[in-house]
Scaffold this motif. Structure first.
Motif, mmCIF file in Angstrom:
data_model
loop_
_atom_site.group_PDB
_atom_site.id
_atom_site.type_symbol
_atom_site.label_atom_id
_atom_site.label_comp_id
_atom_site.label_asym_id
_atom_site.label_seq_id
_atom_site.Cartn_x
_atom_site.Cartn_y
_atom_site.Cartn_z
ATOM 1 N N GLU A 9 20.659 60.729 -27.124
ATOM 2 C CA GLU A 9 21.707 61.747 -26.878
ATOM 3 C C GLU A 9 21.330 62.988 -27.676
ATOM 4 O OE1 GLU A 9 24.190 63.977 -26.030
ATOM 5 O OE2 GLU A 9 25.494 62.276 -25.577
ATOM 6 N N ASP A 10 21.277 64.142 -26.998
ATOM 7 C CA ASP A 10 20.826 65.356 -27.685
ATOM 8 C C ASP A 10 21.921 66.013 -28.515
ATOM 9 O OD1 ASP A 10 21.883 65.835 -25.053
ATOM 10 O OD2 ASP A 10 21.433 67.948 -25.371
ATOM 11 N N GLU A 11 23.181 65.771 -28.163
ATOM 12 C CA GLU A 11 24.252 66.427 -28.915
ATOM 13 C C GLU A 11 24.524 65.644 -30.201
ATOM 14 O OE1 GLU A 11 27.650 67.786 -26.249
ATOM 15 O OE2 GLU A 11 26.183 66.957 -24.841
ATOM 16 N N ASP A 53 22.221 59.366 -22.654
ATOM 17 C CA ASP A 53 22.870 60.534 -22.060
ATOM 18 C C ASP A 53 21.966 61.056 -20.940
ATOM 19 O OD1 ASP A 53 24.677 62.668 -21.766
ATOM 20 O OD2 ASP A 53 23.374 63.952 -22.976
ATOM 21 N N GLY A 55 22.076 64.137 -19.490
ATOM 22 C CA GLY A 55 21.707 65.544 -19.659
ATOM 23 C C GLY A 55 20.929 65.737 -20.950
ATOM 24 N N LYS A 102 32.010 60.759 -19.543
ATOM 25 C CA LYS A 102 32.541 61.561 -20.645
ATOM 26 C C LYS A 102 33.762 62.335 -20.157
ATOM 27 C CE LYS A 102 28.153 62.543 -23.008
ATOM 28 N NZ LYS A 102 27.188 63.612 -23.322
HETATM 29 CA CA CA Z 1 23.425 66.069 -23.345
#
Ligand code: CA
Length: 227
Positions: A9-11, A53, A55, A102
């Protein structure tokens, strides 16, 4: 040793939050902020489950699933946004097992993780599968309900066996068409609906409130053997 979950997950805030929740729940955790890092970590520390994730910067979630699925069989649970319906279905087609949309509650995600790990651990033992009052003998190719034989057409039986073989996993319409009718068949999506209705009528206590052959709205179906 407790199961190891790989979070991709990038966030950072979401990643940290997931990580803390999983550790609280007793899991071991590895965190990756990109698909590339996730693939590397999966090789170095093979996980028992992946939370991914869709994205991501760099290589996207779909590519990550395809690469992981070349060698990794463990459950992949996808995190998707509300406006990513098509992406979510594509991810399931590529071999993801389940998804949460989400924003989701941690309780819901943890329940999905427990279910996925349980299904992954319960390898198909023996030839007999039971659910409710139904008993399926995969070797004899017979189905009984309340000790009485249930007559299924060959395609109904094939659909049933496909669902059983993928217990707990979300199965898209496209996946079921390919598995049951074959890649070259011109079967229409509504075939799945029709045959699923037949299975429910023959095997569920109340076909209007199925307990085993569940609908995943807009996506497909999921088979649950235990209620
Ligand atoms: Ca993301």
């Amino acid at each position: 040793m407790n199961p190891l979950i790989l979070i991709i997950e990038d966030e950072a805030p979401i990643r940290k939050y997931l990580s803390a929740s999983f550790v609280d729940a007793g899991y071991r955790v590895n965190e990756a902020a990109s698909g590339e890092e996730g693939l590397r970590l999966a090789v170095d520390y093979p996980p028992d489950l992946v939370v991914l994730d869709l994205g991501l910067p760099g290589i996207d979630g779909q590519e990550v699933i395809q690469q992981l699925r070349q060698w990794l069989r463990v459950p992949i649970i996808v995190l998707s946004a509300r406006d990513q319906e098509a992406q979510k279905i594509l991810a399931l087609d590529h071999g993801a097992d389940d998804y949460v949309t989400k924003p989701f509650g941690t309780g819901e995600l943890l329940a999905r993780i427990r279910a996925a790990l349980r299904h992954a651990a319960s390898s198909p033992t023996g030839n007999v599968v039971t659910f409710g009052t139904v008993r399926v003998d995969l070797a004899a190719r017979t189905v009984h309900r309340n000790h009485e034989i249930v007559h299924l057409t060959p395609l109904e039986y094939k659909l049933l066996v496909t669902m059983i073989r993928h217990t707990g996993k979300v199965l898209t319409h496209r996946f079921l068409l390919r598995e049951v009718w074959g890649p070259n068949d011109v079967a229409e999506p509504h075939y799945v609906r029709v045959f699923m209705a037949n299975l429910r009528r023959k095997l569920e206590e109340d076909s209007a409130r199925p307990q085993f052959f569940l609908t995943e709205p807009g996506v497909g179906y999921r088979f649950h053997s235990a209620v």
